[in-house]
Design an enzyme around this catalytic site. Structure first.
Site, PDB file in Angstrom:
ATOM      1  N   ARG A  23      -4.699  11.077  70.054  1.00 43.23           N
ATOM      2  CA  ARG A  23      -3.348  10.588  69.740  1.00 43.23           C
ATOM      3  C   ARG A  23      -2.785   9.724  70.871  1.00 43.23           C
ATOM      4  O   ARG A  23      -1.574   9.727  71.123  1.00 43.23           O
ATOM      5  CB  ARG A  23      -2.379  11.757  69.465  1.00 43.23           C
ATOM      6  N   ARG A  27       3.977   8.203  69.877  1.00 41.33           N
ATOM      7  CA  ARG A  27       5.402   8.134  70.228  1.00 41.33           C
ATOM      8  C   ARG A  27       5.747   8.383  71.682  1.00 41.33           C
ATOM      9  O   ARG A  27       6.828   8.036  72.128  1.00 41.33           O
ATOM     10  CB  ARG A  27       6.189   9.125  69.350  1.00 41.33           C
ATOM     11  N   ARG A  36       6.547   0.379  66.265  1.00 40.16           N
ATOM     12  CA  ARG A  36       6.818   1.199  65.088  1.00 40.16           C
ATOM     13  C   ARG A  36       8.155   0.791  64.461  1.00 40.16           C
ATOM     14  O   ARG A  36       8.289   0.743  63.244  1.00 40.16           O
ATOM     15  CB  ARG A  36       6.830   2.661  65.532  1.00 40.16           C
ATOM     16  N   ASP A  73      -4.261   6.916  59.912  1.00 41.22           N
ATOM     17  CA  ASP A  73      -4.019   8.348  59.783  1.00 41.22           C
ATOM     18  C   ASP A  73      -5.109   8.955  58.916  1.00 41.22           C
ATOM     19  O   ASP A  73      -5.662   8.281  58.045  1.00 41.22           O
ATOM     20  CB  ASP A  73      -2.648   8.643  59.171  1.00 41.22           C
ATOM     21  N   TYR A 149      -4.770  19.582  53.385  1.00 41.47           N
ATOM     22  CA  TYR A 149      -3.565  18.764  53.134  1.00 41.47           C
ATOM     23  C   TYR A 149      -3.359  18.516  51.644  1.00 41.47           C
ATOM     24  O   TYR A 149      -2.243  18.577  51.135  1.00 41.47           O
ATOM     25  CB  TYR A 149      -3.661  17.424  53.869  1.00 41.47           C
TER      26      TYR A 149
HETATM   27  O1  CP3 Z   1      -5.334   9.076  68.147  1.00 35.42           O
HETATM   28  C1  CP3 Z   1      -4.760   7.969  67.933  1.00 35.42           C
HETATM   29  O2  CP3 Z   1      -4.062   7.405  68.775  1.00 35.42           O
HETATM   30  C2  CP3 Z   1      -5.031   7.269  66.623  1.00 35.42           C
HETATM   31  C3  CP3 Z   1      -4.157   7.489  65.533  1.00 35.42           C
HETATM   32  C4  CP3 Z   1      -4.052   8.825  64.800  1.00 35.42           C
HETATM   33  C5  CP3 Z   1      -2.847   9.252  64.182  1.00 35.42           C
HETATM   34  N1  CP3 Z   1      -3.098  10.389  63.488  1.00 35.42           N
HETATM   35  C6  CP3 Z   1      -1.576   8.530  64.256  1.00 35.42           C
HETATM   36  C7  CP3 Z   1      -0.328   9.221  63.888  1.00 35.42           C
HETATM   37  C8  CP3 Z   1      -5.024   9.784  64.507  1.00 35.42           C
HETATM   38  C9  CP3 Z   1      -6.473   9.862  64.975  1.00 35.42           C
HETATM   39  C10 CP3 Z   1      -4.410  10.766  63.670  1.00 35.42           C
HETATM   40  C11 CP3 Z   1      -5.120  11.919  63.110  1.00 35.42           C
HETATM   41  C12 CP3 Z   1      -4.371  12.968  62.399  1.00 35.42           C
HETATM   42  N2  CP3 Z   1      -3.334  12.796  61.511  1.00 35.42           N
HETATM   43  C13 CP3 Z   1      -4.690  14.337  62.449  1.00 35.42           C
HETATM   44  C14 CP3 Z   1      -5.831  14.950  63.204  1.00 35.42           C
HETATM   45  C15 CP3 Z   1      -5.581  14.994  64.661  1.00 35.42           C
HETATM   46  C16 CP3 Z   1      -4.665  16.051  65.148  1.00 35.42           C
HETATM   47  O3  CP3 Z   1      -3.736  15.704  65.891  1.00 35.42           O
HETATM   48  O4  CP3 Z   1      -4.889  17.206  64.819  1.00 35.42           O
HETATM   49  C17 CP3 Z   1      -3.774  15.011  61.614  1.00 35.42           C
HETATM   50  C18 CP3 Z   1      -3.714  16.505  61.374  1.00 35.42           C
HETATM   51  C19 CP3 Z   1      -2.930  14.024  61.015  1.00 35.42           C
HETATM   52  C20 CP3 Z   1      -1.853  14.238  60.009  1.00 35.42           C
HETATM   53  C21 CP3 Z   1      -0.534  13.815  60.541  1.00 35.42           C
HETATM   54  N3  CP3 Z   1      -0.165  12.504  60.790  1.00 35.42           N
HETATM   55  C22 CP3 Z   1       0.559  14.639  60.860  1.00 35.42           C
HETATM   56  C23 CP3 Z   1       0.564  16.152  60.770  1.00 35.42           C
HETATM   57  C24 CP3 Z   1       1.581  13.786  61.298  1.00 35.42           C
HETATM   58  C25 CP3 Z   1       2.991  14.142  61.662  1.00 35.42           C
HETATM   59  C26 CP3 Z   1       3.030  14.791  62.989  1.00 35.42           C
HETATM   60  C27 CP3 Z   1       4.090  14.210  63.837  1.00 35.42           C
HETATM   61  O5  CP3 Z   1       3.897  14.327  65.067  1.00 35.42           O
HETATM   62  O6  CP3 Z   1       5.087  13.673  63.333  1.00 35.42           O
HETATM   63  C28 CP3 Z   1       1.093  12.452  61.283  1.00 35.42           C
HETATM   64  C29 CP3 Z   1       1.827  11.245  61.709  1.00 35.42           C
HETATM   65  C30 CP3 Z   1       1.209  10.408  62.771  1.00 35.42           C
HETATM   66  N4  CP3 Z   1      -0.116  10.064  62.818  1.00 35.42           N
HETATM   67  C31 CP3 Z   1       1.885   9.792  63.866  1.00 35.42           C
HETATM   68  C32 CP3 Z   1       0.937   9.030  64.545  1.00 35.42           C
HETATM   69  C33 CP3 Z   1       1.159   8.138  65.744  1.00 35.42           C
HETATM   70  C34 CP3 Z   1       3.374   9.878  64.142  1.00 35.42           C
HETATM   71  C35 CP3 Z   1       4.022   8.930  63.199  1.00 35.42           C
HETATM   72  C36 CP3 Z   1       5.304   8.351  63.683  1.00 35.42           C
HETATM   73  O7  CP3 Z   1       5.263   7.271  64.327  1.00 35.42           O
HETATM   74  O8  CP3 Z   1       6.350   8.932  63.379  1.00 35.42           O
END
Ligand code: CP3
Length: 343
Positions: A23, A27, A36, A73, A149
């Protein structure tokens, strides 16, 4: 290209330990928040290749990490299968739950280029923009985590729907797992064709399974993916949060790298997997909130436990949205300094 990240994935010697951060584009970076805001919402950011490229490069420039990861994502291909998806501010993902064979019948295996072409465009744009020595990691959710999911309809506290379905009708859930496995294979192959040089499978929630369930349900799907991708010549990394009960089963799936969380030491992980794979990890993401001296001590502890060859430094889970940027910058510097190998 033979960067230190790809060498470590292949268990070859390196000049110093490579590091990237799960990640890393997110943010906690002010420049991410600004891109964003330009996109408006998160899914639009994922679906606009120029902006996805911009945020994927930010951690390479700001932190000096050894690899970039595609910005997208894990739920993007699930939406293409026909599952309604939206991200609501502060609540995370919301999906139209799939809980019956009738729901399943409405899903299809998407053509990754025709239906998620914006992902492949982002891969190409990021690869073009990266310095030649910095590899690009493509990724997908693994079938069990995607199933969780799809069945729960979002993030869950107890996973009662997906685990309930598994107890009641394992063959039915197996059909969903098969559909997801097929989708993941095509999706990852298309990323490699577009320029991804390594791949990570996120099986984030497989840690809710018992060892027997992992062996019977999640591991076979991962093994099918590893076998299908083997010929492409790119290393495959497998991440599970809470993987301590089944590190042996993970090593048996045929992946090249196992990404371990912070609960097990890398020394124990190496012993239990008998050096069959490289290891990635495994600093507690909470160590980033500690003062610099303590962060350095904890990074040194991880390096001391790591195998002599075949270690990619990372956190044990994704970096938090409120983690201090200076800590992430300091971590990369510390790992490169303390990880240096004697010539
Ligand atoms: O790693 C990176 O920088 C690449 C991008 C990436 C994102 N999500 C961007 C993202 C990757 C590899 C993921 C994978 C992901 N997405 C996982 C597996 C990894 C982990 O952390 O366990 C999971 C479970 C998800 C599903 C997901 N996406 C959730 C649960 C959420 C919300 C969580 C939150 O913090 O709000 C997201 C949103 C998300 N995916 C964001 C980002 C940068 C935040 C979105 C925003 O800008 O508001």
């Amino acid at each position: 290209m033979n960067s230190r990240f790809l060498k470590a994935c292949r268990q070859q010697p390196v000049d110093t330990t490579p590091i990237w951060i799960m990640r890393q584009a997110g943010r906690y970076l002010p420049e991410y928040r600004s891109t964003r805001a330009k996109a408006g919402d998160f899914l639009t950011l994922c679906k606009t290749p120029d902006l996805a490229c911009e945020v994927a490069l930010q951690p390479v420039e700001r932190l000096g990490v050894d690899a970039a990861i595609l910005f997208s994502d894990i739920l993007v291909p699930v939406e293409a299968m026909g599952v309604g998806l939206r991200f609501t501010e502060g609540e995370g993902p919301r999906l139209e739950p799939v809980r019956s064979q009738a729901d399943l019948a409405r899903l299809h295996v998407p053509d990754p280029v025709a239906e998620t072409g914006f992902v492949m465009d982002a891969v190409r744009a990021i690869r073009r923009a990266l310095p030649p020595g910095i590899p690009l990691i493509g990724f997908s959710g693994a079938p069990f985590t995607l199933a969780s999911y799809v069945v729960e309809g979002g993030t869950s506290r107890n996973f009662r729907h997906v685990l309930g379905w598994l107890y009641e009708d394992p063959a039915g859930l197996g059909r969903l797992m098969d559909l997801l496995t097929e989708t993941v294979i095509l999706y990852l192959k298309a990323q490699v064709e577009a320029g991804a040089q390594a791949l990570q499978l996120f099986d984030t929630w497989a840690g809710v399974l018992s060892r027997r369930q992992y062996r019977e349900v999640a591991a076979p799907a991962t093994a099918r993916i590893a076998a299908a991708l083997r010929g492409l010549g790119v290393p495959l990394i497998l991440y599970v949060n809470g993987s301590a009960p089944f590190l042996e089963e993970m090593a048996g799936t045929g992946v090249d790298v196992i990404s371990v969380d912070w609960r097990v030491s890398l020394g124990e992980a190496a012993q239990r997997t008998r050096g069959a794979t490289a290891l990635q990890g495994n600093l507690d993401p909470m160590a980033l909130y500690a003062p610099p001296k303590i962060l350095e001590r904890e990074a040194a502890r991880v390096l001391a436990e790591a195998p002599a060859v075949g270690h990619v430094f990372n956190l044990g889970h994704g970096i938090q949205p409120d983690a201090p940027v200076e800590s992430a910058v300091a971590l990369v510097e510390v790992v490169h300094r303390l990880g240096r190998k004697e010539p």
